[in-house]
Design a protein around this motif. Structure first.
Motif, PDB file in Angstrom:
ATOM      1  N   GLU A  48      -5.671   3.887  -3.741  1.00 40.83           N
ATOM      2  CA  GLU A  48      -6.742   4.763  -3.262  1.00 40.83           C
ATOM      3  C   GLU A  48      -7.704   5.114  -4.383  1.00 40.83           C
ATOM      4  O   GLU A  48      -8.915   5.227  -4.158  1.00 40.83           O
ATOM      5  N   TYR A  90       0.834  -1.208   0.000  1.00 39.72           N
ATOM      6  CA  TYR A  90       0.000   0.000   0.000  1.00 39.72           C
ATOM      7  C   TYR A  90       0.870   1.260   0.000  1.00 39.72           C
ATOM      8  O   TYR A  90       0.577   2.221  -0.721  1.00 39.72           O
ATOM      9  N   HIS A  91       1.933   1.261   0.791  1.00 38.06           N
ATOM     10  CA  HIS A  91       2.804   2.435   0.845  1.00 38.06           C
ATOM     11  C   HIS A  91       3.508   2.662  -0.502  1.00 38.06           C
ATOM     12  O   HIS A  91       3.753   3.810  -0.886  1.00 38.06           O
ATOM     13  N   LYS A 133       0.338   3.707  -3.147  1.00 42.16           N
ATOM     14  CA  LYS A 133      -0.748   4.357  -2.416  1.00 42.16           C
ATOM     15  C   LYS A 133      -1.722   5.065  -3.343  1.00 42.16           C
ATOM     16  O   LYS A 133      -2.938   4.929  -3.207  1.00 42.16           O
TER      17      LYS A 133
END
Length: 205
Positions: A174, A166-167, A170
């Protein structure tokens, strides 16, 4: 007492978050490797065998280290004593406050779970109950393909790898999450519009 309990829970949550987000790679890798090793072992061996092997491996390490340090002390003619002395003297007893706090938290989660289960099973909200029915229907297919240990292994891998991915991605993630969320909201609104007025969701202020 409440302040110390809250502070302890906050510290525990931060420790878990640090492991999951790989803020300390060595600790995260160790936790991930050990948890995955235990789960894979449980998938191939019985619980008794896994516990026995783990304790045997631990004893092999500690006994070997104790004998090694004893030989070194004999050669150097030193009297340092047990190399695990600091660990033996450390207080590992569970305090009454810690135990009481754990029981209270468990009871709180149990009561919340029973209330939510009653609300969903007795169809307090038709839409939420339909969601649960859909999830349980999907779980029947998942259960036909995977057993419980396999699901735990996949959950462990997802638990440690998802925050890292996710990092790194991101923005894209999203964007897709917003798209999926808007689609789901549109579907729920269409579903509620088709329901009779008597069974529609009652919104309370």
């Amino acid at each position: 007492m409440a302040d110390s309990t809250t502070q302890h829970e906050h510290v525990s949550s931060l420790s878990v978050l640090q492991l999951v987000h790989w803020q300390e790679p060595k600790k995260s890798a160790t936790a991930f490797g050990l948890s995955l090793l235990v789960l894979v072992s449980l998938a191939t061996l019985s619980v008794i065998s896994v516990v026995s092997y783990l304790l045997l491996a631990c004893l092999c390490v500690t006994i070997t280290f104790r004998v090694y340090k004893s030989v070194i002390q004999a050669i150097q003619k030193s009297d340092e004593g047990n190399p695990f002395k600091s660990l033996l003297e450390r207080d590992i007893s569970v305090s009454q406050e810690t135990f009481r706090s754990a029981v209270e938290q468990s009871l709180l989660h149990l009561n919340r779970f029973t209330r939510q289960t009653r609300r969903l099973i007795l169809v307090e909200d038709l839409v939420d109950s339909l969601k649960l029915a859909g999830v349980m229907w999907l779980m029947t297919y998942i259960g036909a393909v995977f057993n419980g240990i396999t699901i735990l292994i996949l959950a462990d891998i997802i638990f440690f790898t998802t925050p890292l991915l996710y990092h790194k991605n991101k923005t894209q993630i999203e964007r897709y999450m917003e798209l999926v969320g808007s689609r789901v909201e549109d579907m729920m609104e269409k579903l509620q519009d088709k329901l009779p007025a008597a069974v529609k969701r009652i919104k309370t202020e």
